[in-house]
Every structure is written in C-alpha cells, then in structure tokens.
Scaffold this active site. Structure first.
Site, PDB file in Angstrom:
ATOM      1  N   CYS A   1      -3.468  -3.406  -5.296  1.00 47.50           N
ATOM      2  CA  CYS A   1      -2.444  -2.606  -5.966  1.00 47.50           C
ATOM      3  C   CYS A   1      -3.031  -1.925  -7.199  1.00 47.50           C
ATOM      4  O   CYS A   1      -3.513  -2.593  -8.110  1.00 47.50           O
ATOM      5  CB  CYS A   1      -1.261  -3.482  -6.361  1.00 47.50           C
ATOM      6  N   GLN A  20       2.881 -11.485   0.731  1.00 51.35           N
ATOM      7  CA  GLN A  20       1.770 -11.125  -0.144  1.00 51.35           C
ATOM      8  C   GLN A  20       2.008 -11.745  -1.511  1.00 51.35           C
ATOM      9  O   GLN A  20       3.060 -11.569  -2.110  1.00 51.35           O
ATOM     10  CB  GLN A  20       1.637  -9.616  -0.271  1.00 51.35           C
TER      11      GLN A  20
END
Length: 98
Positions: free
Chosen positions: A67, A21
């Site tokens: 996030c 990621q």
C-alpha cells in the site's frame, strides 16, 4: 467470540474466495492476528448467495507490503515495510507459526 466473528466477517460479499489482509509491523501481533483470522475468520453468506447459507473460510491471509498510502506508510506499514526486509521476514515467520 460473536463480536470477533463480526469484525472478521465480510458480511456483504458475494465474492468468493476471500482473503484477509493484515497490516502491521510487530511480528508477534501480526502472528496473533493471523491465528485469530484463521480460526474465527469466515466470510459470512449473504441473502443472494446461491449456496446453502454456509460461510466460507478465508483462502489466504497475507501481510500488506504494497500500500503506497502516506497514512499507512507513515506508520511504517504497507510499502514502507519493504525498507525493512528483516521485519517483513519475521512477520511472515510469525504468521506461518500460528
């Protein structure tokens, strides 16, 4: 090249498959990081792996757009990227071109 492999390796994982990621908002840099990850990124085998010691390539490379951390969002990353859909689209385009 060895240092790059070490940085991209998950040297203690028994979990497969693994995904890389990326975080960032600069399409050119994210695209280059995806290219580097696809060429050099391998999940290193561990002693407890039941395979023949082979390393596994990442099965996917994605962009962190979820996030909620203030530390990440404060740098316009993670879920803060969702406020800039055109930036996300350019990053994904660059990732796919590499």
């Amino acid at each position: 090249q060895n240092l790059l492999h070490q940085l991209l390796s998950n040297s203690g994982s028994d979990e497969h498959p693994s995904v890389l990621q990326l975080g960032g908002r600069n399409p050119e840099i994210v695209g280059l990081a995806a290219a580097i990850g696809s060429v050099y990124g391998m999940v290193a085998p561990t002693v407890s792996d039941s395979n023949d010691g082979q390393a596994y390539p990442y099965v996917d490379i994605n962009l962190n757009c979820g996030c909620p951390s203030n530390a990440v969002g404060g740098r316009s990353g993670g879920c803060a990227l969702m406020k800039e859909p055109e930036t996300v689209a350019r990053c994904v385009e660059e990732m796919n071109e590499q």
